[in-house]
Design an enzyme around this catalytic site. Structure first.
Site, PDB file in Angstrom:
ATOM      1  N   GLY A 166      -9.653  -7.491  -1.648  1.00 27.56           N
ATOM      2  CA  GLY A 166      -9.272  -8.813  -1.168  1.00 27.56           C
ATOM      3  C   GLY A 166      -9.819  -9.865  -2.118  1.00 27.56           C
ATOM      4  O   GLY A 166     -10.326  -9.552  -3.197  1.00 27.56           O
ATOM      5  N   ASP A 201      -5.167 -13.617   0.758  1.00 27.10           N
ATOM      6  CA  ASP A 201      -5.775 -12.301   1.007  1.00 27.10           C
ATOM      7  C   ASP A 201      -7.298 -12.462   1.092  1.00 27.10           C
ATOM      8  O   ASP A 201      -8.056 -11.573   0.691  1.00 27.10           O
ATOM      9  CB  ASP A 201      -5.374 -11.276  -0.074  1.00 27.10           C
ATOM     10  N   HIS A 258       0.856  -1.194   0.000  1.00 26.89           N
ATOM     11  CA  HIS A 258       0.000   0.000   0.000  1.00 26.89           C
ATOM     12  C   HIS A 258       0.886   1.236   0.000  1.00 26.89           C
ATOM     13  O   HIS A 258       0.804   2.084   0.880  1.00 26.89           O
ATOM     14  CB  HIS A 258      -0.977  -0.041   1.182  1.00 26.89           C
ATOM     15  N   ARG A 303      12.109   3.755 -16.689  1.00 25.45           N
ATOM     16  CA  ARG A 303      12.826   4.903 -16.142  1.00 25.45           C
ATOM     17  C   ARG A 303      12.458   5.177 -14.688  1.00 25.45           C
ATOM     18  O   ARG A 303      13.025   6.054 -14.053  1.00 25.45           O
ATOM     19  CB  ARG A 303      12.571   6.158 -16.989  1.00 25.45           C
TER      20      ARG A 303
END
Ligand SMILES: [Zn+2]
Length: 367
Positions: free
Chosen positions: A290, A256, A180, A212
């Protein structure tokens, strides 16, 4: 406690699959090679990122943690980390105290501790996390750590004070994961140098790879030793999983899973949020919230994604055990805990053993 069990079939050992009989009590006692036919016998799955399942979630406290353990045990997960979402402190306290109490409860043997997903995450990269992020704070962290055995912390390294908090947590043996996060490559590299080691749901809710601006994903692929990834086919393309397998030696799989796992379509809690399960996933608006994955389904998905069965199984058991430095489980070898999952040819769960004891549930072979 039932003693002196044996199972016959195709046993996943550290040397690969062996046909034979497995003898065990609470521990693995012998592996006897023999030309027998039978189901797959794998080490129980270990899931280091689980919010809930079967309509319940760990944020409810002890009962939610126990219901989550029970649900995932039925899918072969013999160890999991109760994983928090970002929430007001009082809610986190209730969850952590609930997890501590659940360690002593009926399914406590399957509770490996807690994964704090937040609250020290980026307000700009919440994904489906409820909007209660906090700046890194050692006192708050210490307080949370005092309430339950926290094994993993997910945080955003670009936040002011994050590096100091990473050093503090790493010194305590806690696995710090980047997640996160809107960190640039350089910021994430500083976090690894400070002691962070993992990446939370690799590719999701972090800066992507640009040639980059390689971002957190670029750093993970370049020099990550460990990372978790969600193999539900929605969060990450199978090719991105195969790529990560080539470069991250300790890559392991997590569900998850949220409360909606194993449930019909409808509305379910994720901490302070209500989210919607539609057939393609669990959603908060347009954001994936989730998964509804269980690790037996993860195994079937991985095989469909062309990951060899042996490798997929090890990355669902041995690798997470090593990551948490759990030397007594994660593989079927002499003296290890008899945490086992027995699967048919289609990799559907037939039986589950937790420390040598066969679990029974409605519809299982043992009732
Ligand atoms: Zn997350």
């Amino acid at each position: 406690m039932i003693r002196g069990w044996h199972l016959a079939g195709s046993i996943l050992t550290p040397q690969g699959f062996v046909q034979g009989r497995l003898h065990f009590s609470e521990r693995i006692e012998a592996i006897e090679e023999a030309p027998v036919k039978g189901p797959y016998i794998l080490p129980g799955f270990l899931d280091l990122h689980v919010h809930g399942g079967g309509g319940r979630e760990v944020m409810e406290g002890q009962e939610g943690v126990e219901a989550t353990l029970r649900f995932h045990l039925q899918h072969g997960t013999t160890g999991l980390l109760a994983t928090t979402v970002t929430a007001p402190l009082a809610d986190l306290e209730r969850t952590l105290k609930g997890a501590q109490a659940a360690m002593e409860g009926p399914w406590g043997k399957a509770l490996l501790g807690v994964h704090l997903e937040g609250p020290f995450i980026s307000p700009n990269r919440l994904g489906a996390q409820p909007p209660f992020p906090l700046p890194p704070d050692r006192e708050i962290a210490s307080h949370l750590l005092s309430l339950a055995p926290v094994r993993v912390v997910t945080l955003a390294p670009e936040l002011l004070g994050a590096l100091e908090l990473i050093r503090f947590l790493a010194e305590k043996g806690i696995r710090v994961q980047l997640g996160h996060t809107g960190a640039r490559y350089e910021e994430a590299l500083s976090a690894l140098e400070a002691g962070a080691v993992g990446f939370t749901h690799l590719y999701n809710a972090m800066t992507g790879l640009h040639h980059r601006a390689p971002g957190v994903v670029g750093l993970a692929l370049e020099r990550g030793k460990w990372a978790e990834i969600i193999p539900d086919g929605l969060h990450v393309h199978p090719a991105a999983i195969r790529l990560a397998l080539k470069t991250i030696p300790g890559l392991y799989f997590v569900s998850d899973a949220v409360a909606a796992a194993g449930m019909p379509e409808g509305t379910y809690p994720l901490g302070a949020h209500r989210m919607e399960k539609r057939k393609e996933g669990v959603w908060l608006g347009e954001s994936l919230a989730g998964s509804t994955l269980t690790l037996d389904q993860a195994l079937r998905n991985l095989v469909a994604f062309r990951v060899p069965l042996e490798e997929a199984a090890k990355r669902l058991s041995l690798y997470p055990a090593r990551y948490l430095r759990l030397s007594d489980r994660g593989e079927i070898a002499l003296g290890k805990r008899a945490d086992l999952v027995v699967l048919d040819e289609a990799l559907r769960v037939l039986e589950v053993y937790l420390e040598g004891e066969q679990l029974a549930w409605e519809g299982s072979t043992r009732n």
